[in-house]
Design a protein around this motif. Structure first.
Motif, mmCIF file in Angstrom:
data_model
loop_
_atom_site.group_PDB
_atom_site.id
_atom_site.type_symbol
_atom_site.label_atom_id
_atom_site.label_comp_id
_atom_site.label_asym_id
_atom_site.label_seq_id
_atom_site.Cartn_x
_atom_site.Cartn_y
_atom_site.Cartn_z
ATOM 1 N N MET A 1 0.840 -1.194 0.000
ATOM 2 C CA MET A 1 0.000 0.000 0.000
ATOM 3 C C MET A 1 0.881 1.251 0.000
ATOM 4 O O MET A 1 1.886 1.327 0.681
ATOM 5 C CB MET A 1 -0.892 -0.015 1.243
ATOM 6 C CG MET A 1 -1.809 1.176 1.332
ATOM 7 S SD MET A 1 -3.034 1.059 2.640
ATOM 8 C CE MET A 1 -2.063 1.003 4.121
ATOM 9 N N ILE A 9 -6.407 6.110 4.904
ATOM 10 C CA ILE A 9 -7.069 5.104 5.723
ATOM 11 C C ILE A 9 -6.893 5.421 7.213
ATOM 12 O O ILE A 9 -7.834 5.339 7.992
ATOM 13 C CB ILE A 9 -6.475 3.703 5.404
ATOM 14 C CG1 ILE A 9 -6.797 3.298 3.958
ATOM 15 C CG2 ILE A 9 -6.941 2.671 6.403
ATOM 16 C CD1 ILE A 9 -8.180 2.810 3.733
ATOM 17 N N GLY A 12 -8.233 9.358 7.856
ATOM 18 C CA GLY A 12 -9.534 9.735 7.310
ATOM 19 C C GLY A 12 -9.371 10.843 6.291
ATOM 20 O O GLY A 12 -8.302 11.453 6.199
ATOM 21 N N PRO A 13 -10.430 11.102 5.560
ATOM 22 C CA PRO A 13 -10.283 12.048 4.442
ATOM 23 C C PRO A 13 -10.385 13.497 4.888
ATOM 24 O O PRO A 13 -11.103 13.829 5.816
ATOM 25 C CB PRO A 13 -11.472 11.685 3.548
ATOM 26 C CG PRO A 13 -12.514 11.159 4.492
ATOM 27 C CD PRO A 13 -11.791 10.534 5.644
ATOM 28 N N LEU B 48 -5.779 6.542 -5.023
ATOM 29 C CA LEU B 48 -6.998 5.783 -5.330
ATOM 30 C C LEU B 48 -7.934 6.623 -6.196
ATOM 31 O O LEU B 48 -8.122 7.810 -5.937
ATOM 32 C CB LEU B 48 -7.761 5.464 -4.046
ATOM 33 C CG LEU B 48 -7.298 4.302 -3.170
ATOM 34 C CD1 LEU B 48 -8.188 4.255 -1.926
ATOM 35 C CD2 LEU B 48 -7.370 2.979 -3.917
ATOM 36 N N LEU B 59 -14.929 6.386 4.816
ATOM 37 C CA LEU B 59 -13.488 6.437 5.101
ATOM 38 C C LEU B 59 -13.268 7.139 6.432
ATOM 39 O O LEU B 59 -13.816 8.216 6.679
ATOM 40 C CB LEU B 59 -12.746 7.195 3.990
ATOM 41 C CG LEU B 59 -12.756 6.536 2.603
ATOM 42 C CD1 LEU B 59 -12.103 7.445 1.579
ATOM 43 C CD2 LEU B 59 -12.031 5.192 2.636
ATOM 44 N N GLY B 60 -12.468 6.509 7.265
ATOM 45 C CA GLY B 60 -12.176 7.098 8.566
ATOM 46 C C GLY B 60 -13.441 7.387 9.368
ATOM 47 O O GLY B 60 -13.475 8.310 10.170
ATOM 48 N N PRO B 63 -19.064 9.173 6.223
ATOM 49 C CA PRO B 63 -19.779 8.718 5.027
ATOM 50 C C PRO B 63 -19.560 9.700 3.882
ATOM 51 O O PRO B 63 -19.683 10.897 4.060
ATOM 52 C CB PRO B 63 -21.240 8.731 5.483
ATOM 53 C CG PRO B 63 -21.306 9.747 6.572
ATOM 54 C CD PRO B 63 -19.943 9.780 7.221
ATOM 55 N N LEU B 64 -19.231 9.167 2.724
ATOM 56 C CA LEU B 64 -19.034 10.004 1.545
ATOM 57 C C LEU B 64 -20.180 9.751 0.571
ATOM 58 O O LEU B 64 -20.491 8.617 0.262
ATOM 59 C CB LEU B 64 -17.701 9.700 0.877
ATOM 60 C CG LEU B 64 -16.458 9.918 1.746
ATOM 61 C CD1 LEU B 64 -15.187 9.545 0.988
ATOM 62 C CD2 LEU B 64 -16.361 11.373 2.198
ATOM 63 N N GLN B 101 -13.447 0.414 7.038
ATOM 64 C CA GLN B 101 -13.407 1.299 5.885
ATOM 65 C C GLN B 101 -14.296 0.695 4.816
ATOM 66 O O GLN B 101 -14.400 -0.531 4.727
ATOM 67 C CB GLN B 101 -11.980 1.392 5.277
ATOM 68 C CG GLN B 101 -10.872 1.645 6.255
ATOM 69 C CD GLN B 101 -10.879 3.058 6.803
ATOM 70 O OE1 GLN B 101 -11.499 3.964 6.243
ATOM 71 N NE2 GLN B 101 -10.198 3.264 7.920
ATOM 72 N N ILE B 103 -14.603 1.114 0.715
ATOM 73 C CA ILE B 103 -14.033 1.786 -0.454
ATOM 74 C C ILE B 103 -14.891 1.439 -1.668
ATOM 75 O O ILE B 103 -15.152 0.267 -1.928
ATOM 76 C CB ILE B 103 -12.572 1.323 -0.681
ATOM 77 C CG1 ILE B 103 -11.710 1.764 0.504
ATOM 78 C CG2 ILE B 103 -12.022 1.855 -2.002
ATOM 79 C CD1 ILE B 103 -10.350 1.102 0.551
ATOM 80 N N ALA B 125 -4.951 -2.003 0.530
ATOM 81 C CA ALA B 125 -5.067 -0.993 1.586
ATOM 82 C C ALA B 125 -5.689 -1.593 2.838
ATOM 83 O O ALA B 125 -5.243 -1.328 3.966
ATOM 84 C CB ALA B 125 -5.889 0.187 1.088
ATOM 85 N N LEU B 126 -6.705 -2.417 2.654
ATOM 86 C CA LEU B 126 -7.380 -3.007 3.809
ATOM 87 C C LEU B 126 -6.515 -4.071 4.466
ATOM 88 O O LEU B 126 -6.552 -4.253 5.682
ATOM 89 C CB LEU B 126 -8.726 -3.602 3.375
ATOM 90 C CG LEU B 126 -9.757 -2.573 2.902
ATOM 91 C CD1 LEU B 126 -11.036 -3.268 2.453
ATOM 92 C CD2 LEU B 126 -10.060 -1.558 3.999
#
Lengths: 485, 396
Positions: A1, A9, A12-13, B48, B59-60, B63-64, B101, B103, B125-126
């Protein structure tokens, strides 16, 4: 990764939202860091232009890297320029390509038939001034005869305000960029009202031009040379701190210049009557600095010309019909588009209906990041459009969105001494749809009238779109050749 | 996060990648060629690209776009389907499993041309994410070459793994100790529970006794001709899962997103059968927002069902969460009531079965939504799969 994915990850974004506002609302309500981009379709909704903007956007490799590097070079050459007014000369003696049948004009190329009223009027005035025609009638006939070669000032290292006419025997100011050694020229400012640059050509106008040639120019030549040149950049920087934007508001700069010139003239001009007439002229002339400044802007921007792959604008100029621009990487090409009329304030008896579309090479000021670009420091200028201090601040803030960097030489006190916006980037103009603002005088659309007001114009977008397309072709070729990689 | 009109989305994504940003492209209508170019560029730069046509991600803990408020937990998800991801995360939460997470990859990621670039990046990633104990990969059946690639790379070594290829042939199901390959979201949840040691290894997937009783009561109200199900779905994957469940129960199910081409609704024989429609496809959404936001298309279709003497059950999904309509029940209930009234006028009764894809934490609230539907006489199932099963029990 990859470490970038790991950060996403783990931490967070932090979101930049482009599009539906509700997505940003949701994230904000949860306390997530979110930035809303004030997005509108790039290229006024032209999908092909939007793609070109993305393709040419700064990057660490490929086309974006070539452009980023090139713009860095162009901008630093521009910012490093130190233009000095070093003397006076006769146009035909110094201007490259000038000869005894050439008249230079403002803006991008235009032939006699295509010229607007003010330029035609000024051409007629120049023919009378040169003595190539004895009467107005003769002058009109000669102007249209095909025996006169018309060429843009900007193609000859020169600039001229409004009609921008330069004929062979006119005296020009010589401004040299001490950093790179390149030279630019401009005529002297004749003053407000009935003037050749606004298309007036009656006998008093011609008489004044003759006086400027025979009396004013030699006096200034002596004074400037005696002073060892005048540092225009430094004078501009000071005037910006005194409420000028150094395009359409030059009162502080002209006063500073007047003070320095007066001391020198007192020492160099022998005749008291000559000294009196020269000082009288300069003292009643709020715009005398403008032409000096225009030549300085031209000299600084010349230094940035011809850097392969650079998308920086090096010329903005209007011929009263079209606005033309030039881009650093394509120094021999004009990109022109029909331009509108400035929004502004008119002298009593005139209105917008009398106005000629935007005209003059003085937009070189905005190309060099002064004038409307630094309106924030000169809020008084917004009076011509009934604006407020906020109008002035917003104008400058918007111009930061279309420029490559900031000019540390020109700081703006009201913005915490932030450097003024510097280096118009064709890509950003197309992306944002924000075009350069231009402070400007307004000429009567018919020949022979002169100036009728002052205002603020907006450059048309189409020429920037065209320039971007040309830049894409240019940069793709460079990428194919592997240049710089 | 890009949700501009599709024409501009690829350009915005390219700019974002150049700036070193991961991108989530909600917009659809991005060319396959652009998707491939963007994903290859992103992979090279360790970034990504979720999407295009990526409806949801978590993510984190945030919610997106369209996503439900689910507890954080052990399960990491990579999904090529937005509504599938939503249903999976909600079903996990009903079984006390949280999401580390989630994705999204976009709907075309597992095509042969794209080759599952984002799903493989997401999986990596996971694997590296310390908060993820189990990984679920979810999509419609990938192109065979891509499926092979996934099965080769994603072995379950390191972390237990569930691959859910929705609607895949039953013969490809794999039941292992480290890795399971399943064909419905319902099975994926069961597999996750089993691999985490939190549930029976082969739990029953039938109707609860209570629901079976409800089905009997409802069945008694139908006329003999009412033997068919009409499903109207706002979630494409939920529509697909219902088709899998119903065809496993021996029913011929037609759809605009059919399991097999010969089951396309356009191929429907003159004798009417079950029809399950995804109203989120282009034919229904032109000039309108997605049916999770705009209920006009579904409402119109619901009331028209009163004219069909063969339809006994209206099957619905109701999707909650961020991005979805603020009051889906309020949008649906009047149409359901009108259907009942119009059917009653011709002496019929049409049963409405719905499953709510949502959680108690969602802005609309799971309980209030369910309450309003119950008050309108709707039979509620705990999952989309169970909804299909309940519908079958009523009309069979």
């Amino acid at each position: 990764m990859s470490s970038k994915t790991e950060t996403l990850i783990k931490e967070g974004p932090r979101v930049v939202n482009i599009g539906l506002d509700s997505f940003a609302d949701n994230l904000a309500s949860l306390g997530a860091p979110v930035t809303r981009l004030d997005w509108r379709p790039p290229g006024e909704g032209d999908a092909e232009l939007a793609r070109l903007v993305a393709e040419l956007a700064d990057d660490t490799e490929g086309a974006g890297a070539l452009i980023r590097e090139a713009n860095g070079v162009a901008l630093s050459r521009f910012l490093a320029a130190r233009p000095m007014w070093v003397g006076m000369a006769r146009a035909i003696d110094v201007i490259p390509g000038m000869d005894d049948h050439t008249i230079l004009h403002a803006g991008p190329p235009v032939d006699w038939d295509g010229m607007c009223g003010p330029i035609k009027g000024a051409v007629v005035g120049a023919l009378l001034y040169e003595g190539w025609a004895r009467s107005e009638k003769q002058a009109w006939r000669l102007a249209a005869s095909g025996r006169i070669r018309y060429s843009p000032c900007n193609d000859h290292q020169a600039v001229g305000p409004m009609a921008g006419i330069i004929s062979p025997s006119m005296p020009v100011m010589v401004v040299r960029n001490e950093t790179a050694g390149n030279i630019a020229y401009a005529t002297m400012n004749e003053g407000w009202g009935r003037a050749l640059r606004f298309g007036a050509y009656d006998p008093p106008v011609i008489r004044k031009l003759k006086w400027m040639e025979k009396t004013l120019a030699p006096a200034l030549k002596g004074a400037v040379e005696q002073m060892g040149g005048i540092d225009v950049r430094s004078m501009t920087a000071r005037a910006l701190h005194m409420g000028d934007e150094c395009h359409n508001r030059d009162v502080a700069a002209t006063t500073l210049l007047f003070r320095d010139l007066t001391l020198a003239l007192a020492g160099t001009v022998r005749s008291r009557s000559v000294l009196a007439s020269v000082l009288d002229f300069l003292a009643h002339q709020e715009h005398f600095f403008l032409n000096v400044s225009m030549a300085a802007c031209k000299a600084a921007l010349q230094a940035a010309e011809g850097v392969p792959n650079s998308t920086m604008v090096t010329v903005l100029a209007r011929n009263g019909r079209e606005l033309g621009l030039r881009v650093s990487a394509l120094p021999d090409r004009w990109f022109a588009a029909i331009t509108g009329t400035a929004e502004g304030l008119f002298f009593p008896g005139y209105s917008a209906a009398d106005a000629n579309p935007d005209i003059g090479d003085s937009a070189i000021s905005e190309a060099a990041g002064i004038g409307a670009f630094v309106m924030a420091t000169a809020p008084a200028i917004t009076q011509v459009i009934g604006g407020t201090t906020e109008t002035a601040l917003a104008a400058t803030q918007n111009m930061y969105r279309i420029t490559l960097g900031e000019n540390p030489n020109y700081t703006l006190p009201i913005l915490g001494f932030r450097g003024g916006p510097a280096g118009i980037d064709v890509r950003r103009v197309v992306e944002t749809g924000i075009t350069p603002l231009i402070d400007t005088g307004i000429a009567h659309k018919d020949p022979g009238h002169g100036s009728i007001g002052a205002g603020i114009a907006k450059a048309p977008l189409a020429c920037f779109n065209e320039a971007l397309r040309a830049m894409a072709d240019h940069v793709r070729k460079a990428v194919d050749k592997g240049a710089g990689l | 996060m890009i949700s501009t009109p599709g024409t501009y989305a690829a350009a915005e994504a390219l700019k974002a990648l150049k700036l070193g940003l991961h991108t989530m492209i909600f917009s659809s209508d991005v060319s396959l060629q652009d998707e491939i170019a963007l994903k290859k560029m992103a992979r090279k730069r360790g970034l990504l690209v979720m999407g295009p046509d990526c409806g949801t991600a978590i993510l984190g803990g945030y919610p997106l776009a369209f996503a439900n408020v689910v507890p954080r937990g052990d399960v990491g998800i990579v999904a090529a389907s937005g509504s599938g991801l939503q249903e999976l995360s909600c079903q996990l939460s009903r079984h006390a499993l949280g999401v580390s997470q989630a994705i999204g990859t976009g709907s075309r990621d597992l095509s042969r041309e794209v080759g599952g670039i984002t799903m493989l990046q997401g999986y990596e990633a996971l694997l590296a994410d310390e908060n993820t104990r189990l990984i679920v990969l979810l999509s419609k059946p990938p192109h065979p070459e891509v499926a092979q690639d996934l099965l080769h790379h994603c072995t379950g070594e390191g972390k237990p793994l569930v691959l859910c290829f929705l609607g895949m042939d039953a013969e490809h199901v794999i039941t292992g100790e480290r890795r399971r390959v399943v064909r419905t979201i319902e099975q994926a949840v069961q597999a996750a529970l089993a691999l985490l040691g939190k549930g029976p290894s082969a739990p029953p997937l039938g109707l609860s006794p209570e629901l079976a009783e409800r089905a009997q009561e409802a069945r008694a109200k139908l006329q003999p001709a009412q033997r068919h199900i009409r499903g109207l779905f706002s979630g494409g994957t939920l529509c697909s899962e219902a088709q899998v469940v119903l065809s496993d129960l021996g029913r011929a199910v037609y759809s605009n997103v059919p399991l097999r081409p010969e089951l396309h609704v356009a191929q429907q024989p003159s004798a009417p059968g079950d029809v399950l429609l995804d109203v989120g496809t282009e034919e229904y959404t032109v000039g309108r927002p997605h049916p999770m936001i705009d209920f006009r298309a579904r409402r119109a279709q619901i009331t028209h069902l009163a004219d069909n003497p063969n339809v006994g059950v209206l099957l619905l999904d109701v999707i909650l969460g961020y991005g979805a309509h603020a009051d889906p029940a309020g949008e649906l209930v009047p149409a359901i009531q009108e259907l009942s009234e119009r059917a009653a006028r011709v002496g019929r009764h049409v049963v409405t079965v719905a499953s709510v894809c949502g959680t108690v934490g969602d802005p609309q609230g799971l309980r209030p939504t369910e309450q309003r539907l119950l008050e309108a006489g709707v039979l509620l199932a705990p999952s989309a799969a169970q909804g299909a099963r309940l519908a079958h029990a009523i009309v069979s």
